[in-house]
Design a protein around this motif. Structure first.
Motif, PDB file in Angstrom:
ATOM      1  N   PRO A 185       0.808  -1.225   0.000  1.00 47.51           N
ATOM      2  CA  PRO A 185       0.000   0.000   0.000  1.00 47.51           C
ATOM      3  C   PRO A 185       0.841   1.276   0.000  1.00 47.51           C
ATOM      4  O   PRO A 185       0.512   2.244  -0.687  1.00 47.51           O
ATOM      5  CB  PRO A 185      -0.830  -0.128   1.288  1.00 47.51           C
ATOM      6  N   PHE A 188       2.427   1.750  -3.505  1.00 47.99           N
ATOM      7  CA  PHE A 188       1.466   2.130  -4.539  1.00 47.99           C
ATOM      8  C   PHE A 188       0.894   3.527  -4.303  1.00 47.99           C
ATOM      9  O   PHE A 188       0.541   4.221  -5.268  1.00 47.99           O
ATOM     10  CB  PHE A 188       0.368   1.087  -4.638  1.00 47.99           C
ATOM     11  N   ALA A 189       0.824   3.954  -3.045  1.00 53.73           N
ATOM     12  CA  ALA A 189       0.394   5.329  -2.774  1.00 53.73           C
ATOM     13  C   ALA A 189       1.401   6.323  -3.333  1.00 53.73           C
ATOM     14  O   ALA A 189       1.032   7.365  -3.896  1.00 53.73           O
ATOM     15  CB  ALA A 189       0.212   5.537  -1.274  1.00 53.73           C
ATOM     16  N   ALA A 192       1.114   6.311  -7.216  1.00 52.87           N
ATOM     17  CA  ALA A 192      -0.096   6.982  -7.683  1.00 52.87           C
ATOM     18  C   ALA A 192      -0.025   8.489  -7.496  1.00 52.87           C
ATOM     19  O   ALA A 192      -0.590   9.243  -8.289  1.00 52.87           O
ATOM     20  CB  ALA A 192      -1.316   6.422  -6.944  1.00 52.87           C
ATOM     21  N   GLU A 193       0.693   8.954  -6.463  1.00 51.68           N
ATOM     22  CA  GLU A 193       0.725  10.391  -6.197  1.00 51.68           C
ATOM     23  C   GLU A 193       1.657  11.140  -7.135  1.00 51.68           C
ATOM     24  O   GLU A 193       1.292  12.193  -7.683  1.00 51.68           O
ATOM     25  CB  GLU A 193       1.160  10.666  -4.760  1.00 51.68           C
ATOM     26  N   GLU A 215      -5.994   0.201  -8.371  1.00 48.37           N
ATOM     27  CA  GLU A 215      -6.943   0.814  -7.435  1.00 48.37           C
ATOM     28  C   GLU A 215      -6.356   2.086  -6.828  1.00 48.37           C
ATOM     29  O   GLU A 215      -7.056   3.095  -6.674  1.00 48.37           O
ATOM     30  CB  GLU A 215      -7.300  -0.174  -6.322  1.00 48.37           C
ATOM     31  N   ALA A 216      -5.055   2.057  -6.501  1.00 47.49           N
ATOM     32  CA  ALA A 216      -4.401   3.242  -5.959  1.00 47.49           C
ATOM     33  C   ALA A 216      -4.409   4.377  -6.974  1.00 47.49           C
ATOM     34  O   ALA A 216      -4.633   5.544  -6.622  1.00 47.49           O
ATOM     35  CB  ALA A 216      -2.971   2.910  -5.545  1.00 47.49           C
ATOM     36  N   TYR A 217      -4.172   4.040  -8.233  1.00 46.58           N
ATOM     37  CA  TYR A 217      -4.221   5.047  -9.294  1.00 46.58           C
ATOM     38  C   TYR A 217      -5.626   5.644  -9.391  1.00 46.58           C
ATOM     39  O   TYR A 217      -5.795   6.858  -9.521  1.00 46.58           O
ATOM     40  CB  TYR A 217      -3.823   4.400 -10.620  1.00 46.58           C
ATOM     41  N   LYS A 219      -7.950   5.822  -7.071  1.00 47.31           N
ATOM     42  CA  LYS A 219      -8.236   6.639  -5.899  1.00 47.31           C
ATOM     43  C   LYS A 219      -7.561   8.003  -5.983  1.00 47.31           C
ATOM     44  O   LYS A 219      -8.062   8.996  -5.431  1.00 47.31           O
ATOM     45  CB  LYS A 219      -7.798   5.910  -4.627  1.00 47.31           C
TER      46      LYS A 219
END
Length: 275
Positions: A185, A188-189, A192-193, A215-217, A219
């Motif tokens: 997590p 991937f956070a 994605a950021e 899913e992280a992307y 979100k």
């Protein structure tokens, strides 16, 4: 499927300019090199790959941006990238300038692969604690992206702060930012950021991790279809490459030994037969 290569470039291995030429001649699309600024002799931190003894090349690694400048200068199409650059251990203003210069001079052929680091004493010598390294990397990359993308760029953060400034040249191609490391997590956070993709080391477990990455992307308000996944440091086979292709992966970076041309070139020939 595109194949790239990665090697620990050292003062004892095949010269990076020769490696770059050989890779491009054989149809490889990219060359990535790693970074270690130094290795403290205390060796308090065990090797990340689980070896009993840290391999010699870790002590002798060339500066990646200087090495890649040589690689870019002797090639025409080869993408050159860091795999990975230890962003927490670098001044972001100086590094942003070096990266932008390399991308500018190479015509947009640079990819910035970054990592959080594993050698505790190495990062401590740079004034970075192990527990803060992810936050430092995040701010350093965000600050560099500001310098690359804005005519006047400033940054105010916990670990990085500079007043509105001019900094040229601007990079041609972004450059794309990939983050190397294990799935999870937190990883991937970060991807994605502020990144464009993920470099799973070795590529194990990619299929199971992809839903969480996408899913992280999603979100983060980004299109999951745009995330790049580049398995890194793998030993390729036809079956493995077919498997990655089925997952929608378009590039794989293959590991070659840190050795002389007599050892490296036959490995490149074997890998190129898979293209």
């Amino acid at each position: 499927m595109r194949l790239g290569v990665t090697m620990f470039t050292t003062d004892q291995a095949m010269p990076v300019s020769d490696l770059a030429r050989a890779a491009e001649e054989r149809g490889f699309t990219s060359l990535y090199v790693p970074e270690h600024t130094h290795i403290p002799v205390s060796r308090r931190t065990p090797p990340a790959a689980g070896q009993d003894v840290l391999p010699e090349e870790y002590k002798r690694t060339l500066d990646p941006l200087v090495a890649l400048a040589y690689a870019a200068a002797v090639t025409e199409r080869l993408t050159v990238g860091t795999g990975i650059l230890l962003a927490a251990q670098r001044d972001p203003i100086v590094t942003a300038k070096a990266v932008a210069t390399l991308d500018h001079l190479s015509g947009g052929r640079f990819v910035l692969g970054v990592g959080f680091g594993w050698n505790v004493e190495e990062m401590e010598d740079h004034g970075v604690s192990y527990g803060s390294r992810r936050d430092v990397v995040r701010e350093h990359v965000l600050a560099m992206k500001e310098l690359w993308s804005r005519e006047v760029a400033g940054f105010e953060g916990r670990h990085v702060s500079f007043e509105p400034s001019w900094s040229w040249p601007k990079p041609v191609g972004g450059p794309p930012v990939l983050i190397g490391g294990a799935a999870g997590p937190k990883m991937f956070a970060h991807v994605a950021e502020y990144a464009d993709g993920w470099m799973p080391i070795g590529g194990k477990g990619v299929k199971d991790a992809l839903p969480a990455l996408r899913e992280a992307y999603d979100k983060a308000g980004r299109d999951p279809a745009t995330v790049r996944v580049v398995p890194f440091g793998t030993v390729p086979s036809k079956g493995k490459l077919d498997y990655y292709a089925e997952l929608g992966i378009e590039e794989v970076v293959c590991s070659v030994p840190s050795a002389s041309a007599a050892t490296v070139l036959p490995v490149l020939d074997g890998y190129s037969a898979l293209l």
